[in-house]
Write a protein that holds these residues in place. Structure first.
Motif, PDB file in Angstrom:
ATOM      1  N   ARG A 215       0.832  -1.210   0.000  1.00 21.40           N
ATOM      2  CA  ARG A 215       0.000   0.000   0.000  1.00 21.40           C
ATOM      3  C   ARG A 215       0.866   1.260   0.000  1.00 21.40           C
ATOM      4  O   ARG A 215       0.508   2.276  -0.605  1.00 21.40           O
ATOM      5  N   GLU A 216       2.019   1.187   0.679  1.00 17.17           N
ATOM      6  CA  GLU A 216       2.901   2.344   0.748  1.00 17.17           C
ATOM      7  C   GLU A 216       3.562   2.654  -0.590  1.00 17.17           C
ATOM      8  O   GLU A 216       3.884   3.814  -0.876  1.00 17.17           O
ATOM      9  N   LEU A 217       3.779   1.647  -1.420  1.00 16.93           N
ATOM     10  CA  LEU A 217       4.454   1.842  -2.694  1.00 16.93           C
ATOM     11  C   LEU A 217       3.519   2.392  -3.774  1.00 16.93           C
ATOM     12  O   LEU A 217       3.991   2.949  -4.769  1.00 16.93           O
ATOM     13  N   PHE A 218       2.232   2.261  -3.586  1.00 10.20           N
ATOM     14  CA  PHE A 218       1.282   2.666  -4.626  1.00 10.20           C
ATOM     15  C   PHE A 218       1.451   4.117  -5.080  1.00 10.20           C
ATOM     16  O   PHE A 218       1.483   4.391  -6.290  1.00 10.20           O
ATOM     17  N   PRO A 219       1.568   5.105  -4.158  1.00 13.79           N
ATOM     18  CA  PRO A 219       1.673   6.499  -4.626  1.00 13.79           C
ATOM     19  C   PRO A 219       2.883   6.764  -5.516  1.00 13.79           C
ATOM     20  O   PRO A 219       2.842   7.656  -6.373  1.00 13.79           O
ATOM     21  N   SER A 220       3.960   6.002  -5.324  1.00 14.55           N
ATOM     22  CA  SER A 220       5.157   6.198  -6.146  1.00 14.55           C
ATOM     23  C   SER A 220       5.155   5.315  -7.382  1.00 14.55           C
ATOM     24  O   SER A 220       5.961   5.516  -8.297  1.00 14.55           O
ATOM     25  N   GLY A 221       4.265   4.322  -7.415  1.00 16.38           N
ATOM     26  CA  GLY A 221       4.254   3.385  -8.534  1.00 16.38           C
ATOM     27  C   GLY A 221       5.429   2.434  -8.520  1.00 16.38           C
ATOM     28  O   GLY A 221       5.647   1.698  -9.490  1.00 16.38           O
ATOM     29  N   LEU A 222       6.202   2.432  -7.437  1.00 17.24           N
ATOM     30  CA  LEU A 222       7.322   1.505  -7.339  1.00 17.24           C
ATOM     31  C   LEU A 222       6.824   0.137  -6.881  1.00 17.24           C
ATOM     32  O   LEU A 222       5.730   0.005  -6.341  1.00 17.24           O
ATOM     33  N   THR A 223       7.645  -0.870  -7.118  1.00 15.78           N
ATOM     34  CA  THR A 223       7.334  -2.224  -6.685  1.00 15.78           C
ATOM     35  C   THR A 223       8.507  -2.761  -5.885  1.00 15.78           C
ATOM     36  O   THR A 223       9.596  -2.178  -5.868  1.00 15.78           O
ATOM     37  N   LEU A 224       8.301  -3.892  -5.267  1.00 15.23           N
ATOM     38  CA  LEU A 224       9.377  -4.518  -4.508  1.00 15.23           C
ATOM     39  C   LEU A 224      10.512  -4.987  -5.407  1.00 15.23           C
ATOM     40  O   LEU A 224      11.575  -5.368  -4.922  1.00 15.23           O
ATOM     41  N   LEU A 225      10.297  -4.971  -6.704  1.00 15.99           N
ATOM     42  CA  LEU A 225      11.316  -5.410  -7.648  1.00 15.99           C
ATOM     43  C   LEU A 225      12.310  -4.307  -7.984  1.00 15.99           C
ATOM     44  O   LEU A 225      13.340  -4.573  -8.595  1.00 15.99           O
ATOM     45  N   ASP A 226      11.999  -3.073  -7.603  1.00 18.66           N
ATOM     46  CA  ASP A 226      12.817  -1.926  -8.004  1.00 18.66           C
ATOM     47  C   ASP A 226      13.972  -1.722  -7.037  1.00 18.66           C
ATOM     48  O   ASP A 226      14.073  -0.706  -6.340  1.00 18.66           O
ATOM     49  N   LYS A 227      14.848  -2.698  -7.023  1.00 17.63           N
ATOM     50  CA  LYS A 227      16.006  -2.679  -6.127  1.00 17.63           C
ATOM     51  C   LYS A 227      16.864  -1.450  -6.418  1.00 17.63           C
ATOM     52  O   LYS A 227      17.122  -1.118  -7.560  1.00 17.63           O
ATOM     53  N   GLY A 228      17.280  -0.778  -5.349  1.00 18.90           N
ATOM     54  CA  GLY A 228      18.099   0.403  -5.516  1.00 18.90           C
ATOM     55  C   GLY A 228      17.315   1.697  -5.477  1.00 18.90           C
ATOM     56  O   GLY A 228      17.891   2.781  -5.423  1.00 18.90           O
ATOM     57  N   HIS A 229      15.986   1.604  -5.509  1.00 20.83           N
ATOM     58  CA  HIS A 229      15.148   2.806  -5.492  1.00 20.83           C
ATOM     59  C   HIS A 229      14.211   2.834  -4.279  1.00 20.83           C
ATOM     60  O   HIS A 229      13.343   3.698  -4.196  1.00 20.83           O
ATOM     61  N   LEU A 230      14.395   1.875  -3.362  1.00 14.43           N
ATOM     62  CA  LEU A 230      13.475   1.738  -2.239  1.00 14.43           C
ATOM     63  C   LEU A 230      14.128   2.030  -0.900  1.00 14.43           C
ATOM     64  O   LEU A 230      13.473   1.900   0.136  1.00 14.43           O
ATOM     65  N   GLY A 231      15.410   2.375  -0.904  1.00 15.10           N
ATOM     66  CA  GLY A 231      16.111   2.528   0.358  1.00 15.10           C
ATOM     67  C   GLY A 231      16.466   1.163   0.919  1.00 15.10           C
ATOM     68  O   GLY A 231      16.517   0.165   0.207  1.00 15.10           O
ATOM     69  N   GLU A 232      16.677   1.113   2.213  1.00 15.76           N
ATOM     70  CA  GLU A 232      17.042  -0.148   2.860  1.00 15.76           C
ATOM     71  C   GLU A 232      15.798  -1.021   3.036  1.00 15.76           C
ATOM     72  O   GLU A 232      14.788  -0.575   3.581  1.00 15.76           O
ATOM     73  N   LEU A 233      15.891  -2.245   2.561  1.00 21.16           N
ATOM     74  CA  LEU A 233      14.783  -3.178   2.700  1.00 21.16           C
ATOM     75  C   LEU A 233      15.001  -4.071   3.913  1.00 21.16           C
ATOM     76  O   LEU A 233      16.086  -4.613   4.101  1.00 21.16           O
ATOM     77  N   GLY A 234      13.955  -4.225   4.716  1.00 17.18           N
ATOM     78  CA  GLY A 234      14.026  -5.130   5.851  1.00 17.18           C
ATOM     79  C   GLY A 234      13.921  -6.579   5.412  1.00 17.18           C
ATOM     80  O   GLY A 234      13.659  -6.885   4.252  1.00 17.18           O
ATOM     81  N   THR A 235      14.112  -7.477   6.372  1.00 18.11           N
ATOM     82  CA  THR A 235      14.069  -8.910   6.073  1.00 18.11           C
ATOM     83  C   THR A 235      12.737  -9.330   5.479  1.00 18.11           C
ATOM     84  O   THR A 235      12.681 -10.118   4.529  1.00 18.11           O
ATOM     85  N   SER A 236      11.635  -8.784   6.009  1.00 15.85           N
ATOM     86  CA  SER A 236      10.314  -9.168   5.510  1.00 15.85           C
ATOM     87  C   SER A 236      10.127  -8.757   4.055  1.00 15.85           C
ATOM     88  O   SER A 236       9.464  -9.449   3.280  1.00 15.85           O
ATOM     89  N   HIS A 237      10.739  -7.646   3.665  1.00 16.83           N
ATOM     90  CA  HIS A 237      10.624  -7.206   2.282  1.00 16.83           C
ATOM     91  C   HIS A 237      11.444  -8.087   1.356  1.00 16.83           C
ATOM     92  O   HIS A 237      11.055  -8.343   0.217  1.00 16.83           O
ATOM     93  N   LEU A 238      12.580  -8.568   1.844  1.00 14.23           N
ATOM     94  CA  LEU A 238      13.373  -9.501   1.048  1.00 14.23           C
ATOM     95  C   LEU A 238      12.628 -10.819   0.866  1.00 14.23           C
ATOM     96  O   LEU A 238      12.681 -11.433  -0.197  1.00 14.23           O
TER      97      LEU A 238
END
Length: 267
Positions: A215-238
């Motif tokens: 839900r947080e990624l929707f306003p930016s149109g980013l996805t969890l696949l956009d490595k390098g554009h999301l900042g630091e990803l936690g374990t759950s995101h990995l």
């Protein structure tokens, strides 16, 4: 692959709130990361969830001056299935895949898109409320009593295609948000899905867990696949990225390999 008819993937579920559009966007972006050319049509002109997602993605790319794999997405606002077919042909021109996201309600265009799919993806939450879309179970034993109208529609379509010697629909039921289900209920759903899959002819694939980040990624149109554009990803995101890898593999899609295409790194 792009010199032939694009592979049609329809995301369809007559119930809302199953993560259908989120799953559709992530699959589209995952395919684009693999080098595929992806077109998309949003069949819900009121909500336009998938279309808005890709609009937000384009705005983020422009604002940050970055280039991300994406899909070309349009909204269907026509008044006939003939107009929809024409739009599918136009949007699919030169594409490897065309993804259709349907409304979370009974709709003639959603049915038309479902019965015309090469791959039909039906996301379900792990609950018997959602299960009721494809089959009814006994209240005491939880055994499957009968197919639902929707499952019978797909079953009859598959039989008709077989008689016409046309390509069969690969029907995939995707279990979303399964991590938030009580263990005994999950076992009952698993057993019922296994039983119904043999009768209705669908495959079952694990989908995306319930995560706030979607839900947080929707306003930016980013996805969890956009490595390098999301900042630091936690374990759950990995872990979520691994879920996406498993989901894409489970769809059994023939993805073209192109030199110079971005690599999909989900680990």
């Amino acid at each position: 692959m792009s010199n032939t008819r694009p592979h049609r993937i329809t995301f369809a579920n007559e119930k809302g709130g199953t993560g259908k559009s989120t799953t559709a966007v992530h699959v589209a972006v995952a395919l684009a990361y693999r080098g595929a050319k992806v077109g998309a049509i949003d069949l819900d002109p009121r909500q336009r969830t998938m279309h808005r997602y890709f609009e937000n993605r384009a705005e983020t790319m422009q604002r940050r001056a970055i280039d991300l794999p994406t899909a070309s997405c349009e909204v269907f606002r026509g008044d006939s299935t003939q107009e929809l077919d024409a739009m599918i042909e136009r949007v699919g021109e030169g594409m490897d895949f065309i993804i259709l996201d349907t409304p979370g309600r009974d709709d003639q265009y959603a049915r038309h898109a479902a019965t015309g799919a090469d791959t039909l993806v039906t996301p379900l939450n792990d609950s018997f409320v959602d299960f009721d879309l494809i089959g009814q179970v006994d209240a005491e034993t939880f055994k499957v009593r009968r197919l639902s109208f929707y499952a019978e529609l797909i079953w009859e379509t598959r039989k008709t295609r077989a008689m016409q010697q046309r390509k069969e629909i690969d029907w995939v039921v995707v279990r979303n948000r399964s991590g938030h289900v009580e263990a005994r209920n999950m076992q009952r759903i698993e057993k019922a899905l296994h039983e119904l899959s043999k009768r209705a002819g669908f495959r079952v694939v694990k989908g995306l867990s319930e995560r706030v980040i979607y839900r947080e990624l929707f306003p930016s149109g980013l996805t969890l696949l956009d490595k390098g554009h999301l900042g630091e990803l936690g374990t759950s995101h990995l872990v979520a990225r691994q879920e996406m890898r498993a989901l894409l593999a489970g769809l059994h899609l023939n993805i073209p390999e192109r030199n110079g295409s971005p690599q999909l790194e989900l680990a």
